[in-house]
Write a protein that holds these residues in place. Sequence first.
Motif, short mmCIF file in Angstrom:
data_model
loop_
_atom_site.label_atom_id
_atom_site.label_comp_id
_atom_site.label_asym_id
_atom_site.label_seq_id
_atom_site.Cartn_x
_atom_site.Cartn_y
_atom_site.Cartn_z
N PHE A 4 41.32 54.81 38.62
CA PHE A 4 40.97 53.58 39.81
C PHE A 4 39.62 53.40 39.75
O PHE A 4 39.09 52.43 39.89
N TRP A 5 38.88 54.55 39.46
CA TRP A 5 37.34 54.33 39.26
C TRP A 5 37.06 53.51 38.15
O TRP A 5 35.98 52.69 38.01
N LEU A 6 37.72 53.60 37.20
CA LEU A 6 37.43 53.04 35.76
C LEU A 6 37.71 51.49 36.05
O LEU A 6 37.07 50.73 35.69
N ALA A 7 38.80 51.24 36.80
CA ALA A 7 39.15 49.91 37.15
C ALA A 7 38.20 49.21 38.02
O ALA A 7 37.57 48.03 37.76
N HIS A 8 37.59 49.94 38.90
CA HIS A 8 36.41 49.47 39.71
C HIS A 8 35.22 49.19 38.77
O HIS A 8 34.30 48.37 39.22
N LEU A 9 34.55 50.19 37.79
CA LEU A 9 33.67 50.01 37.03
C LEU A 9 33.91 48.78 36.29
O LEU A 9 33.04 47.76 35.95
N ALA A 10 35.11 48.62 35.61
CA ALA A 10 35.34 47.33 34.92
C ALA A 10 35.33 46.20 35.64
O ALA A 10 34.42 45.06 35.37
N PHE A 11 35.53 45.97 36.83
CA PHE A 11 35.43 44.80 37.96
C PHE A 11 33.87 44.40 38.29
O PHE A 11 33.72 43.55 37.90
N THR A 12 33.18 45.75 38.58
CA THR A 12 31.99 45.50 38.55
C THR A 12 31.03 44.79 37.59
O THR A 12 30.26 44.08 37.81
N LEU A 13 31.29 45.52 36.30
CA LEU A 13 30.50 44.98 35.27
C LEU A 13 30.98 43.59 34.88
O LEU A 13 30.02 42.66 34.75
N LEU A 14 32.33 43.35 34.84
CA LEU A 14 32.68 41.86 34.61
C LEU A 14 32.17 40.64 35.70
O LEU A 14 31.84 39.69 35.34
N ALA A 15 32.38 41.06 36.90
CA ALA A 15 31.81 40.37 38.06
C ALA A 15 30.26 39.90 37.75
O ALA A 15 29.86 38.86 37.98
N PHE A 16 29.47 41.01 37.35
CA PHE A 16 27.98 41.03 37.37
C PHE A 16 27.72 40.24 36.17
O PHE A 16 26.91 39.38 36.48
N LEU A 17 28.46 40.24 35.15
CA LEU A 17 28.10 39.23 34.00
C LEU A 17 28.41 37.87 34.11
O LEU A 17 27.82 37.00 33.49
N CYS A 18 29.24 37.61 35.13
CA CYS A 18 29.65 36.29 35.26
C CYS A 18 28.72 35.46 36.19
O CYS A 18 28.57 34.22 36.13
N ILE A 19 27.90 36.35 36.88
CA ILE A 19 26.93 35.78 38.02
C ILE A 19 25.39 36.16 37.13
O ILE A 19 24.59 35.89 37.94
N ALA A 20 25.40 36.88 36.33
CA ALA A 20 23.93 37.43 35.86
C ALA A 20 22.82 36.51 35.54
O ALA A 20 21.64 36.74 35.58
N ARG A 21 23.33 34.81 35.42
CA ARG A 21 22.27 34.19 35.16
C ARG A 21 21.70 33.58 36.33
O ARG A 21 20.47 33.24 36.08
N TRP A 22 22.16 33.85 37.62
CA TRP A 22 21.41 33.36 38.68
C TRP A 22 20.48 34.52 39.32
O TRP A 22 20.95 35.43 39.74
N GLY A 23 19.30 33.98 39.12
CA GLY A 23 18.34 35.35 39.56
C GLY A 23 17.96 36.25 38.45
O GLY A 23 18.82 37.14 38.00
N LEU A 49 40.17 44.22 45.39
CA LEU A 49 40.32 43.13 44.20
C LEU A 49 40.02 43.91 42.99
O LEU A 49 40.85 43.46 42.01
N ALA A 50 39.65 45.07 42.84
CA ALA A 50 39.42 45.52 41.62
C ALA A 50 40.91 46.03 41.01
O ALA A 50 41.04 45.65 39.78
N LEU A 51 41.58 46.60 41.88
CA LEU A 51 43.05 46.85 41.52
C LEU A 51 43.88 45.73 41.36
O LEU A 51 44.65 45.98 40.51
N HIS A 52 43.58 44.68 42.00
CA HIS A 52 44.40 43.38 41.86
C HIS A 52 44.10 42.87 40.30
O HIS A 52 45.12 42.50 39.52
N LEU A 53 42.87 43.11 39.82
CA LEU A 53 42.55 42.62 38.29
C LEU A 53 43.15 43.58 37.44
O LEU A 53 43.74 43.35 36.37
N ARG A 54 43.24 44.93 37.88
CA ARG A 54 43.99 45.84 36.80
C ARG A 54 45.38 45.44 36.72
O ARG A 54 45.92 45.97 35.79
N THR A 55 46.04 45.05 37.78
CA THR A 55 47.66 44.50 37.67
C THR A 55 47.65 43.51 36.57
O THR A 55 48.73 43.62 35.73
#
Length: 203
Positions: A4-23, A49-55
């Motif tokens: 589950f921690w790995l799922a949260h890590l994956a969500f955090t990295l993916l979400a950040f890269l989606c918005i990284a251009r702003w700021g 939300l991270a576990l929803h993505l994992r599904t």
Amino acid sequence: MTEFWLAHLAFTLLAFLCIARWGRGPGAQLGKLLACALLGSLPVAGLSLALHLRTYTDDLAISSLVLLACAVLQRFGLPLAAARDRLLSLGLLFGLAVLLYPAALGLSYSDPYQLGYAPRPMLLVLGLLSLMLALGRCWLGAALLLLATLAFTLRLKASTNYWDYLLDPFLALYCLGALARAGVDWLRARRPAFHSTITRNHP
């Protein structure tokens, strides 16, 4: 619970890269990274939300997480791996995917996935390969193999198959796309020289 921690890590990295251009400042980037980590923990219908993505995606391979982490570090101004290092690493992963996935799709009589349950021969071969990559200064490729092996040794994922630490379908598709793009860029770079050669030979 580790996966589950790995799922949260994956969500955090993916979400950040989606918005990284702003700021683009380091402070803004750090704030967005922390916000993405909190967003992944937001409960929706009994699951974060991270576990929803994992599904939908299942657990990403450790190699995918390492590449995502490298992309995130780039946004903080840390240097990327050299182009040669990156292409060799992606080529290695794609080669492993070509070995694994056709058999998984029933296109081959062999079943290399079974080797991942008792992976001593794989560990020996990939250990020697990682040593060769390190000696050739392909640090990213060596790190991908070593970190995936370390995660497998520590059983950081729910899976007990070594392949699941090395590869996932999304990573295979990414490698294919990145290598295809590199090939197109190479052809475009060669085209002016090709045209100039034709012009000299046919005045």
